[in-house]
Design a protein around this motif. Structure first.
Motif, PDB file in Angstrom:
ATOM      1  N   THR A  73      97.844   7.446  49.194  1.00 47.87           N
ATOM      2  CA  THR A  73      97.490   6.054  48.941  1.00 47.87           C
ATOM      3  C   THR A  73      98.299   5.147  49.871  1.00 47.87           C
ATOM      4  OG1 THR A  73      99.192   5.728  47.262  1.00 47.87           O
ATOM      5  CG2 THR A  73      97.047   6.563  46.512  1.00 47.87           C
ATOM      6  N   GLU A  74      97.889   3.899  49.955  1.00 50.14           N
ATOM      7  CA  GLU A  74      98.603   2.943  50.788  1.00 50.14           C
ATOM      8  C   GLU A  74     100.038   2.745  50.288  1.00 50.14           C
ATOM      9  OE1 GLU A  74      98.355  -1.685  52.334  1.00 50.14           O
ATOM     10  OE2 GLU A  74      96.703  -0.854  51.170  1.00 50.14           O
ATOM     11  N   ILE A  75     100.212   2.736  48.974  1.00 46.04           N
ATOM     12  CA  ILE A  75     101.556   2.555  48.410  1.00 46.04           C
ATOM     13  C   ILE A  75     102.445   3.736  48.780  1.00 46.04           C
ATOM     14  CG2 ILE A  75     102.870   2.371  46.261  1.00 46.04           C
ATOM     15  CD1 ILE A  75     100.438   0.893  45.102  1.00 46.04           C
ATOM     16  N   GLU A  76     101.923   4.944  48.724  1.00 43.79           N
ATOM     17  CA  GLU A  76     102.712   6.129  49.084  1.00 43.79           C
ATOM     18  C   GLU A  76     103.111   6.075  50.561  1.00 43.79           C
ATOM     19  OE1 GLU A  76     100.693   9.118  45.799  1.00 43.79           O
ATOM     20  OE2 GLU A  76      99.962   9.103  47.857  1.00 43.79           O
ATOM     21  N   LEU A  77     102.199   5.645  51.407  1.00 45.65           N
ATOM     22  CA  LEU A  77     102.523   5.505  52.825  1.00 45.65           C
ATOM     23  C   LEU A  77     103.575   4.422  53.040  1.00 45.65           C
ATOM     24  CD1 LEU A  77      98.986   5.871  54.422  1.00 45.65           C
ATOM     25  CD2 LEU A  77     100.896   7.459  54.644  1.00 45.65           C
ATOM     26  N   LYS A  78     103.485   3.318  52.281  1.00 50.23           N
ATOM     27  CA  LYS A  78     104.484   2.253  52.389  1.00 50.23           C
ATOM     28  C   LYS A  78     105.862   2.749  51.964  1.00 50.23           C
ATOM     29  CE  LYS A  78     101.790  -1.974  51.727  1.00 50.23           C
ATOM     30  NZ  LYS A  78     101.592  -3.124  50.808  1.00 50.23           N
ATOM     31  N   VAL A  79     105.911   3.524  50.894  1.00 48.88           N
ATOM     32  CA  VAL A  79     107.187   4.073  50.416  1.00 48.88           C
ATOM     33  C   VAL A  79     107.801   4.951  51.498  1.00 48.88           C
ATOM     34  CG1 VAL A  79     108.229   5.695  48.778  1.00 48.88           C
ATOM     35  CG2 VAL A  79     106.657   3.944  47.958  1.00 48.88           C
ATOM     36  N   MET A  80     107.011   5.839  52.071  1.00 48.27           N
ATOM     37  CA  MET A  80     107.520   6.734  53.103  1.00 48.27           C
ATOM     38  C   MET A  80     107.944   5.954  54.345  1.00 48.27           C
ATOM     39  SD  MET A  80     104.959   9.970  52.669  1.00 48.27           S
ATOM     40  CE  MET A  80     105.667  10.865  54.028  1.00 48.27           C
ATOM     41  N   TYR A  81     107.178   4.947  54.724  1.00 48.69           N
ATOM     42  CA  TYR A  81     107.502   4.105  55.878  1.00 48.69           C
ATOM     43  C   TYR A  81     108.831   3.380  55.648  1.00 48.69           C
ATOM     44  CZ  TYR A  81     106.767   0.673  59.619  1.00 48.69           C
ATOM     45  OH  TYR A  81     106.896  -0.108  60.734  1.00 48.69           O
ATOM     46  N   ASP A 139     114.816  10.235  49.253  1.00 52.44           N
ATOM     47  CA  ASP A 139     114.821  10.291  50.710  1.00 52.44           C
ATOM     48  C   ASP A 139     113.691  11.216  51.160  1.00 52.44           C
ATOM     49  OD1 ASP A 139     115.603   9.805  53.294  1.00 52.44           O
ATOM     50  OD2 ASP A 139     117.491  10.902  53.173  1.00 52.44           O
ATOM     51  N   LEU A 140     113.318  11.110  52.431  1.00 48.15           N
ATOM     52  CA  LEU A 140     112.277  11.962  52.985  1.00 48.15           C
ATOM     53  C   LEU A 140     112.803  13.377  53.182  1.00 48.15           C
ATOM     54  CD1 LEU A 140     110.748   9.660  55.745  1.00 48.15           C
ATOM     55  CD2 LEU A 140     109.722  10.278  53.573  1.00 48.15           C
ATOM     56  N   THR A 141     111.952  14.341  52.936  1.00 43.32           N
ATOM     57  CA  THR A 141     112.269  15.729  53.254  1.00 43.32           C
ATOM     58  C   THR A 141     111.947  15.956  54.731  1.00 43.32           C
ATOM     59  OG1 THR A 141     110.052  16.467  52.694  1.00 43.32           O
ATOM     60  CG2 THR A 141     111.705  16.514  50.923  1.00 43.32           C
ATOM     61  N   ARG A 142     112.219  17.141  55.198  1.00 46.89           N
ATOM     62  CA  ARG A 142     111.883  17.469  56.586  1.00 46.89           C
ATOM     63  C   ARG A 142     110.376  17.333  56.799  1.00 46.89           C
ATOM     64  NH1 ARG A 142     110.418  21.610  59.985  1.00 46.89           N
ATOM     65  NH2 ARG A 142     111.527  21.647  61.975  1.00 46.89           N
ATOM     66  N   GLU A 143     109.594  17.826  55.837  1.00 43.79           N
ATOM     67  CA  GLU A 143     108.133  17.733  55.941  1.00 43.79           C
ATOM     68  C   GLU A 143     107.677  16.277  55.967  1.00 43.79           C
ATOM     69  OE1 GLU A 143     109.613  19.634  53.545  1.00 43.79           O
ATOM     70  OE2 GLU A 143     109.359  21.575  54.542  1.00 43.79           O
ATOM     71  N   GLY A 144     108.340  15.447  55.166  1.00 40.64           N
ATOM     72  CA  GLY A 144     108.005  14.025  55.136  1.00 40.64           C
ATOM     73  C   GLY A 144     108.304  13.340  56.455  1.00 40.64           C
ATOM     74  N   ARG A 145     109.440  13.688  57.064  1.00 39.86           N
ATOM     75  CA  ARG A 145     109.781  13.108  58.368  1.00 39.86           C
ATOM     76  C   ARG A 145     108.799  13.560  59.443  1.00 39.86           C
ATOM     77  NH1 ARG A 145     114.840  14.041  56.302  1.00 39.86           N
ATOM     78  NH2 ARG A 145     115.051  16.037  57.337  1.00 39.86           N
ATOM     79  N   LEU A 146     108.411  14.833  59.410  1.00 42.35           N
ATOM     80  CA  LEU A 146     107.430  15.334  60.377  1.00 42.35           C
ATOM     81  C   LEU A 146     106.080  14.644  60.190  1.00 42.35           C
ATOM     82  CD1 LEU A 146     108.228  19.157  60.361  1.00 42.35           C
ATOM     83  CD2 LEU A 146     108.746  17.492  62.161  1.00 42.35           C
ATOM     84  N   PHE A 147     105.681  14.427  58.937  1.00 40.19           N
ATOM     85  CA  PHE A 147     104.428  13.734  58.663  1.00 40.19           C
ATOM     86  C   PHE A 147     104.481  12.310  59.202  1.00 40.19           C
ATOM     87  CE2 PHE A 147     101.921  10.880  56.046  1.00 40.19           C
ATOM     88  CZ  PHE A 147     100.667  11.469  56.123  1.00 40.19           C
ATOM     89  N   MET A 148     105.588  11.614  58.965  1.00 38.74           N
ATOM     90  CA  MET A 148     105.699  10.224  59.418  1.00 38.74           C
ATOM     91  C   MET A 148     105.812  10.131  60.937  1.00 38.74           C
ATOM     92  SD  MET A 148     105.177   8.352  56.904  1.00 38.74           S
ATOM     93  CE  MET A 148     105.572   6.742  57.562  1.00 38.74           C
ATOM     94  N   ARG A 149     106.292  11.166  61.582  1.00 41.49           N
ATOM     95  CA  ARG A 149     106.337  11.173  63.041  1.00 41.49           C
ATOM     96  C   ARG A 149     104.919  11.118  63.611  1.00 41.49           C
ATOM     97  NH1 ARG A 149     109.600  15.994  65.431  1.00 41.49           N
ATOM     98  NH2 ARG A 149     111.212  14.976  64.188  1.00 41.49           N
ATOM     99  N   LYS A 150     103.977  11.770  62.925  1.00 35.56           N
ATOM    100  CA  LYS A 150     102.577  11.774  63.378  1.00 35.56           C
ATOM    101  C   LYS A 150     101.820  10.531  62.925  1.00 35.56           C
ATOM    102  CE  LYS A 150     102.455  16.775  63.194  1.00 35.56           C
ATOM    103  NZ  LYS A 150     101.945  17.932  62.466  1.00 35.56           N
TER     104      LYS A 150
END
Length: 107
Positions: free
Chosen positions: A7-15, A80-91
């Protein structure tokens, strides 16, 4: 996982967490202008996917820039972001209009 499944909120949280460091739900609620319960559900979903994790340390470091950091004692449950979360946000190619400045720098 595909960006369309979040969702947009989940993407905002990760961002926000990617750019500002570990955060707790109440802080995210204020900074993202969202309801606490909606954020709590979003964080649970991101944890189940494996993109967010609870911070287990009692001290949390916030990077101001490459050389400077602020260390804060943890009074809440931080995420905090996990490694997978950081890799996802890199893309991730999008961006959000979120005020990333800490409150003490907002004048």
């Amino acid at each position: 996982m595909n960006t369309n499944q979040l969702t947009e909120i989940e993407l905002k949280v990760m961002y926000y967490v990617l750019h500002s460091g570990p955060a707790f739900i109440k802080k995210l609620s204020v900074r993202l202008n969202e309801d606490i319960e909606i954020l709590r559900n979003s964080i649970k979903n991101l944890q189940s996917i494996g993109y967010l994790e609870r911070v287990t340390k009692t001290l949390v470091d916030y990077r101001i820039d490459r050389r400077n950091k602020v260390t804060k004692h943890r009074n809440h449950t931080y995420y905090d972001l996990t490694r997978e979360g950081r890799l996802f946000m890199r893309k991730f190619e999008g961006s959000f209009a979120i005020n990333l400045k800490p409150p003490y720098k907002q004048v």
